[in-house]
Motif scaffolding. Structure first.
Motif, PDB file in Angstrom:
ATOM      1  N   ALA B  58     -13.622   5.922  -7.144  1.00  0.00           N
ATOM      2  CA  ALA B  58     -12.638   4.755  -7.020  1.00  0.00           C
ATOM      3  C   ALA B  58     -12.342   4.000  -8.780  1.00  0.00           C
ATOM      4  CB  ALA B  58     -12.669   3.051  -6.360  1.00  0.00           C
ATOM      5  N   SER B  62      -8.142   3.758  -9.248  1.00  0.00           N
ATOM      6  CA  SER B  62      -7.577   2.020  -9.932  1.00  0.00           C
ATOM      7  C   SER B  62      -7.357   2.536 -11.476  1.00  0.00           C
ATOM      8  CB  SER B  62      -9.081   1.363 -10.187  1.00  0.00           C
ATOM      9  OG  SER B  62      -9.787   1.485  -8.705  1.00  0.00           O
ATOM     10  N   ILE B  90      -6.329  -3.795  -5.320  1.00  0.00           N
ATOM     11  CA  ILE B  90      -6.098  -2.785  -5.559  1.00  0.00           C
ATOM     12  C   ILE B  90      -6.796  -2.463  -3.668  1.00  0.00           C
ATOM     13  CG2 ILE B  90      -8.023  -1.729  -6.381  1.00  0.00           C
ATOM     14  CD1 ILE B  90      -5.937   0.572  -6.431  1.00  0.00           C
ATOM     15  N   ASN B  91      -6.067  -2.144  -2.683  1.00  0.00           N
ATOM     16  CA  ASN B  91      -6.536  -2.058  -1.488  1.00  0.00           C
ATOM     17  C   ASN B  91      -6.926  -0.444  -1.433  1.00  0.00           C
ATOM     18  OD1 ASN B  91      -5.177  -4.776  -0.559  1.00  0.00           O
ATOM     19  ND2 ASN B  91      -7.104  -3.666   0.945  1.00  0.00           N
ATOM     20  N   LEU B  92      -7.767  -0.403  -1.478  1.00  0.00           N
ATOM     21  CA  LEU B  92      -8.789   1.716  -1.295  1.00  0.00           C
ATOM     22  C   LEU B  92      -8.425   1.613  -0.186  1.00  0.00           C
ATOM     23  CD1 LEU B  92     -11.148   0.996  -3.991  1.00  0.00           C
ATOM     24  CD2 LEU B  92      -9.828   2.481  -4.381  1.00  0.00           C
ATOM     25  N   ILE B  93      -7.046   2.409   0.377  1.00  0.00           N
ATOM     26  CA  ILE B  93      -6.595   3.194   1.930  1.00  0.00           C
ATOM     27  C   ILE B  93      -7.669   3.775   3.083  1.00  0.00           C
ATOM     28  CG2 ILE B  93      -4.862   3.178   3.319  1.00  0.00           C
ATOM     29  CD1 ILE B  93      -3.286   0.997   0.895  1.00  0.00           C
ATOM     30  N   SER B  94      -7.304   5.439   1.812  1.00  0.00           N
ATOM     31  CA  SER B  94      -7.791   6.094   2.673  1.00  0.00           C
ATOM     32  C   SER B  94      -9.096   7.596   1.587  1.00  0.00           C
ATOM     33  CB  SER B  94      -7.323   7.277   2.993  1.00  0.00           C
ATOM     34  OG  SER B  94      -5.895   7.149   3.282  1.00  0.00           O
ATOM     35  N   ASP B  97     -10.115  12.177  -1.484  1.00  0.00           N
ATOM     36  CA  ASP B  97     -10.358  14.039  -0.733  1.00  0.00           C
ATOM     37  C   ASP B  97      -9.472  14.778  -0.976  1.00  0.00           C
ATOM     38  OD1 ASP B  97     -11.269  15.753   0.453  1.00  0.00           O
ATOM     39  OD2 ASP B  97     -11.715  15.162   2.457  1.00  0.00           O
ATOM     40  N   LEU B 131      -1.326   8.244   1.605  1.00  0.00           N
ATOM     41  CA  LEU B 131      -1.669   7.084   0.883  1.00  0.00           C
ATOM     42  C   LEU B 131      -3.067   6.912   0.664  1.00  0.00           C
ATOM     43  CD1 LEU B 131      -0.167   4.720  -1.000  1.00  0.00           C
ATOM     44  CD2 LEU B 131      -0.503   3.666   1.454  1.00  0.00           C
ATOM     45  N   ALA B 134      -3.043   1.186  -2.765  1.00  0.00           N
ATOM     46  CA  ALA B 134      -2.600   0.303  -2.829  1.00  0.00           C
ATOM     47  C   ALA B 134      -2.937  -1.072  -3.615  1.00  0.00           C
ATOM     48  CB  ALA B 134      -1.075   0.126  -1.515  1.00  0.00           C
ATOM     49  N   ALA B 135      -1.903  -1.230  -5.120  1.00  0.00           N
ATOM     50  CA  ALA B 135      -1.812  -2.707  -5.854  1.00  0.00           C
ATOM     51  C   ALA B 135      -0.577  -3.225  -6.294  1.00  0.00           C
ATOM     52  CB  ALA B 135      -2.934  -1.953  -7.118  1.00  0.00           C
TER      53      ALA B 135
END
Lengths: 152, 152, 152, 152
Positions: B58, B62, B90-94, B97, B131, B134-135
């Motif tokens: 992450a 970021s 920031i949202n860590l969506i997936s 990988d 995706l 998203a930040a």
């Protein structure tokens, strides 16, 4: 808030997870302390970790804020759970101008699914500590999931 | 939004600043594109950049979200200004990988002092883009200041 | 992203929930449109809703950003779920100086437990629309729970 | 952090600004305390302020978090400055189920242009106080500008 870990070997579990994060080795991060609902990580200065002015890069500072929160939260989760960061917000308050970054995170709320943490990152210059960044983070507990490397 | 750079050599200025960031070399980040109010950065997979499951950490994701925004904003600033990140969320969506991280950032509002950007980070796996994060970020323009390494 | 609601009467469910929110009546908010993964809410100017300069208060703007996201997310949830906001981040981009606030929110990712939305709030002055605020939000789906008033 | 106000009548200035915010009257918010770098606001329960379950609406909770921060920051600014919220992030930690909302905000960093605050909002039920929300906010000081209603 009284916070009690859910199993006795939580420190060992956190240390092993930290050691599996290769990115921590790359930036030379050290897991200094882990307590129930608390984690502290240090990163000594290296010219590899700098932005354009020669200071610690915001990406390194954010990494420290995120990882301390991840392990502060992880320390309170169940034995067979893993942890993921849902999101975080960080204010970069002072330039990362110094010889050491110190990240400290405390759990604010440990819910059934989500855990909220506050992280503070300090910059030490000539031995003086100064607040460098403050973050607020949301982590999710994934029950019955592994923290280990997934075979691809 | 019509966005016009304030001087002709803004691309050169962004590239030189990017090259001064040693941390970009450490994570092998590549500045792919810079346009007025837009920046794109790629980071190929390396086992050095991983968290405990073997995915992009992450902190790397970021870093990409932050740096694309910094340079998207910088592209619209004055010739003798430097840029700092005030804060970001920031949202860590997936999970990260895959074999490549692609960061793209657009300026949402370029104010006199503050610039607001949206960054999206994609993860490419077997050629498919998804995706990953998203930040939303706030940057500040420091007028009449240098982007170069400060002599200590 | 192809987004399909999970049951046919989702619009009715959203409208009924909106009507149960007394705070929407207090600020005279109107639910203008609800689509799968999308919601639009308007609030006409009233001197009751102002901050010290006579513009829409940031609290009203945030309320609109939050509520549009809540219902955009709710439109994709299961029939017997309710929704709560986990957290949000909002940038106040232009003063709320005008005759109408228009909030629009889109679902960015609809996960099993968490849904991520982006909300934009516009201010209309003399018929011209301008971006007033942008927000990124995390919502949680509570399965098999009621959306109705809880008896105390 | 030692924080000293920049002029003696800062409390009066904050109270007058608060009174100019009509939205505070609409939600019956009371300015309880103002100290250098600190502000406390209370909002008693009213069925007008509720969401669908009959609890305080997240919009009201966010308004309290934002306004306490605004005035905590304002208390440290210059005599002829006004204040605007740049952005904030809020985690809604417990439902707003109770008879009173208590917002408290502290200045974390008072910079030349930007001020960073942490706000906590508590919900009081049957006399017991519980953390309801935590926010981190960025405010901007506008020097030589008026806090009063702008003539249109």
């Amino acid at each position: 808030m009284k916070i009690k870990p859910k199993f006795t070997t939580y420190k060992k579990k956190v240390r092993e997870s930290f050691e599996r994060q290769n990115f921590m080795k790359l930036i030379d991060a050290k897991l200094i302390d882990i307590q129930p609902g608390y984690c502290e990580i240090h990163v000594p200065y290296s010219s590899n970790l700098t932005q354009q002015h020669g200071f610690f890069h915001a990406g390194v500072i954010s990494t420290v804020a995120d990882n301390t929160a991840g392990y502060a939260a992880f320390s309170l989760m169940e034995e067979h759970s893993s942890v993921l960061t849902v999101e975080f917000k960080i204010n970069l308050i002072s330039p990362g101008d110094g010889e050491l970054l110190i990240g400290k995170s405390n759990v604010l709320k440990n819910g059934r699914t989500l855990t909220i943490c506050n992280s503070e990152v300090y910059i030490v210059k000539d031995g003086n500590e100064k607040l460098c960044a403050a973050a607020q983070l949301t982590l999710i507990e994934l029950k019955n999931s592994t923290d280990k490397k997934l075979i691809k």
